[in-house]
Design a protein around this motif. Structure first.
Motif, PDB file in Angstrom:
ATOM      1  N   GLY A   1      41.986  25.225  38.595  1.00  0.00           N
ATOM      2  CA  GLY A   1      41.745  24.007  39.225  1.00  0.00           C
ATOM      3  C   GLY A   1      40.551  23.638  39.638  1.00  0.00           C
ATOM      4  O   GLY A   1      39.524  24.393  39.534  1.00  0.00           O
TER       5      GLY A   1
ATOM      6  N   ASN B   1      47.131  18.021  45.597  1.00  0.00           N
ATOM      7  CA  ASN B   1      47.731  17.700  44.230  1.00  0.00           C
ATOM      8  C   ASN B   1      49.413  18.039  44.579  1.00  0.00           C
ATOM      9  O   ASN B   1      49.617  19.145  44.995  1.00  0.00           O
TER      10      ASN B   1
ATOM     11  N   ASP C   1      51.688  18.470  42.396  1.00  0.00           N
ATOM     12  CA  ASP C   1      52.150  19.496  41.722  1.00  0.00           C
ATOM     13  C   ASP C   1      51.719  20.599  41.814  1.00  0.00           C
ATOM     14  O   ASP C   1      52.480  21.605  41.067  1.00  0.00           O
ATOM     15  N   HIS C   2      51.011  21.125  42.581  1.00  0.00           N
ATOM     16  CA  HIS C   2      50.549  22.392  42.908  1.00  0.00           C
ATOM     17  C   HIS C   2      51.798  23.245  43.689  1.00  0.00           C
ATOM     18  O   HIS C   2      52.556  22.594  44.567  1.00  0.00           O
TER      19      HIS C   2
ATOM     20  N   ASP D   1      51.935  23.111  47.440  1.00  0.00           N
ATOM     21  CA  ASP D   1      51.618  22.119  48.100  1.00  0.00           C
ATOM     22  C   ASP D   1      52.411  21.727  49.265  1.00  0.00           C
ATOM     23  O   ASP D   1      51.886  21.158  50.514  1.00  0.00           O
TER      24      ASP D   1
ATOM     25  N   THR E   1      42.014  21.863  49.680  1.00  0.00           N
ATOM     26  CA  THR E   1      41.898  20.946  48.470  1.00  0.00           C
ATOM     27  C   THR E   1      40.311  21.362  47.964  1.00  0.00           C
ATOM     28  O   THR E   1      39.471  21.672  48.661  1.00  0.00           O
TER      29      THR E   1
END
Length: 624
Positions: A352, A460, A462-463, A466, A535
């Motif tokens: 990432g 994010n 989609d992590h 998350d 993040t």
């Protein structure tokens, strides 16, 4: 002997036997297992007509039964040349398929299908063959057509559901499994697979019911207990999760995937000794399993065992779930094992944006070994990281420069044998943004009459982690009463946060101007403090040497280690940790107290009078 066979025998005896009649009799003998009689009929038919297509076909089929596949292909192929009947094409395709000549088999099956377009069984079989060939979308279309032709075709419904599950087309897969389940309600495996799809669609109650039904039908399927355990874990039902994992292990003590899952749950509970034990037991069952090694690496790095952790972490390249792509470079991979003097090395991002920022600290060290460094990262951070010392060229993935060696950024800690006490450049390594860009942001923010704090509350979506690391903006509401100018650094505001942000004008939101991380860096340079969840912005602030308070979940990412409020990766970072899983409220309260302390100290400095200079001593008069 049946009527057809008696007629064939009578015809031979009367001397009026034709090749067609002989072939008919030969196939009858073959179906009854009288191979010698079938061969005799075939020979007589070919004596009468050596190009008779049925006789050629029969001879090929007899060769196939005699385990002479090459001869079978030759004879049936000759029959196809004489008359390309569907029957011959199917026989030839079957022989080719048994020889693992799948592409050739597919071509002949397809020709047969053009002659028998309403044959649902043939559509299903070709779909299965295309699946084996890796032509997944074509396979799905064939299986769906088989089901369309015969809506009661259980095998087609089951096969289509399994393929669509593999393709990640979960809603379509559920439709197929629904058909299959109506045709056979007693299949435990089918309920298990449908539950997997339902879980992927967030239809968790239905998924749980299907898992329970599968177990009721067949309690010996360890996979079902494992999957149900994962579902319980997702909703925090830890006792049920462990019970499911233990039932799976009772059925299969060496089921390493279950041991891995149990270790992950133990890790999330910070039961570290038990997690290590489960992973070592898993490795004993599957010594080279990439998932186990990756989990073990995570645990080793989390506990500060960098020496073993970096090496085990290289297993990530063998994990499809991580999403890494082996670039297939012909140039050698550099792991610190060969000289770099005079070489050009491509350093490329492999994870990432935050990971790339964190590991970019190694770029100057690579350059210091005499290498010419090309840095390949994603567009949002290209300009930011291109300014790091030692970068001679920065590019995107679409470029194809010449280079001698390559190394993923995430492998650089291994290449430099990084230990906890040798983490480089913790004091910061990204150059300060240009003064003109900072001035632009100062002008946007207006007069600096209050303490400025940047906020990031979500990463994010989609992590995979998350749900643990992000929070709703309203969770930070207790901070908003502080005498602070809050500035949003949050890109991609979620629907649940948009209304709250619009109602709180005390949070300055200029994020429409944050076109890349260089702009974010310039904005951070105008702030006194950044408060962020885990993040990429937290990494950016630390790499800039900006004061950063990072809010860390109960089960932290490995890089934040355990039981400490500082980070060896970033000297300017302070960590605020959850002490109870999911409890952000107490973390925010702790941050508020610390922020009020900062404001109080700042006010004291502003009002404290400057020391008054004392009068200079008058020199004594000179004496005579």
């Amino acid at each position: 002997m049946n009527r057809r066979e008696r007629r064939a025998t009578a015809a031979r005896q009367s001397g009026r036997t034709s090749p067609a009649a002989l072939c008919q009799a030969g196939f009858a003998h073959l179906r009854s297992g009288r191979i010698a009689e079938a061969e005799l009929c075939c020979q007589r038919a070919l004596t009468l007509d050596e190009q008779h297509s049925d006789a050629l076909h029969l001879l090929g089929v007899l060769c196939f039964h005699a385990q002479q596949p090459d001869a079978a292909v030759e004879w049936i192929g000759r029959a196809v040349q004489q008359a390309p009947k569907a029957e011959y094409l199917l026989s030839l395709a079957t022989v080719l398929e048994r020889q693992d000549r799948l592409e050739d088999a597919w071509q002949h099956y397809s020709r047969a299908l053009s002659l028998k377009p309403d044959d649902a069984g043939l559509w299903n079989h070709i779909g299965d063959l295309l699946w084996q060939l890796g032509r997944m979308d074509e396979a799905a279309r064939h299986l769906q057509q088989a089901l369309k032709l015969n809506p009661h075709y259980w095998e087609a419904a089951h096969n289509c559901g399994m393929l669509l599950l593999e393709l990640g087309r979960h809603a379509e897969a559920v439709e197929c499994f629904d058909i299959a389940e109506r045709l056979n309600r007693a299949s435990a495996a089918l309920h298990q697979m449908r539950a997997v799809c339902l879980s992927a669609l967030n239809r968790f109650d239905e998924a749980e019911a299907d898992y329970e039904r599968s177990i009721a039908l067949d309690p010996s399927l360890a996979e079902t207990h494992n999957n149900l355990g994962l579902l319980h874990w997702r909703f925090g039902r830890l006792e049920q999760a462990f019970a499911c994992f233990d039932r799976a292990l009772a059925l299969r003590p060496d089921f390493h995937a279950v041991l891995n899952n149990k270790a992950v749950v133990l890790l999330h509970l910070q039961m570290l000794d038990e997690a290590f034990a489960a992973l070592h037991r898993s490795l004993a069952a599957a010594p080279d399993d990439a998932q186990t090694l990756f989990y073990l690496a995570t645990l080793q790095l989390l506990t500060g065992d960098f020496e073993r952790g970096w090496a085990a972490r290289e297993a990530r390249w063998r994990l499809p779930s991580v999403g890494l792509v082996d670039r297939g470079f012909s140039q050698p991979l550099w792991r610190g094992d060969r000289p770099l003097e005079g070489k050009t090395i491509l350093l490329h991002s492999d994870e990432g944006l935050g990971d790339a920022i964190q590991f970019a600290r190694y770029v100057p060290m690579v350059a210091a070994l005499g290498a010419r460094v090309i840095l390949e990262v994603e567009p949002p951070i290209q300009q930011l990281l291109g300014g790091i010392e030692g970068v001679e060229q920065y590019i995107g993935r679409s470029s194809t420069p010449a280079f001698d060696l390559h190394c993923p950024l995430g492998t650089l800690p291994l290449a430099f044998a990084t230990r906890l006490d040798t983490i480089p450049l913790a004091q910061g390594y990204i150059p300060a943004p240009p003064a003109t860009r900072v001035k632009t942001w100062q002008d946007r923010l207006g007069p600096r009459d209050r303490f400025r704090v940047g906020l990031v509350w979500a990463g994010n979506p989609d992590h995979k982690n998350d749900h643990n690391r992000s929070m709703p903006l309203r969770t930070l509401a207790p901070l908003l009463d502080c005498d602070v100018q809050f500035v949003s650094l949050q890109k991609g505001v979620r629907d649940q946060d948009r209304a709250f942000l619009a109602d709180h004008h005390d949070i300055v939101d200029l994020t429409q101007h944050l076109t890349d991380f260089s702009e974010t860096a310039a904005l951070i340079s105008c702030l006194d403090l950044v408060i962020s969840v885990d993040t990429s912005v937290a990494h950016l602030a630390g790499a800039l040497r900006a004061p950063i308070w990072t809010l860390v979940p109960f089960n932290p990412d490995w890089r934040w280690l355990l039981e400490r409020d500082d980070s060896p990766w970033y000297r300017s970072m302070r960590l605020f940790r959850q002490t109870t899983r999911g409890d952000w409220a107490s973390v925010v309260d702790e941050v508020r107290v610390a922020l009020e302390g900062q404001l109080s100290a700042r006010r004291s400095r502003l009002v404290e009078p400057s020391p008054t200079p004392s009068a200079a001593p008058v020199p004594a008069a000179a004496t005579a």
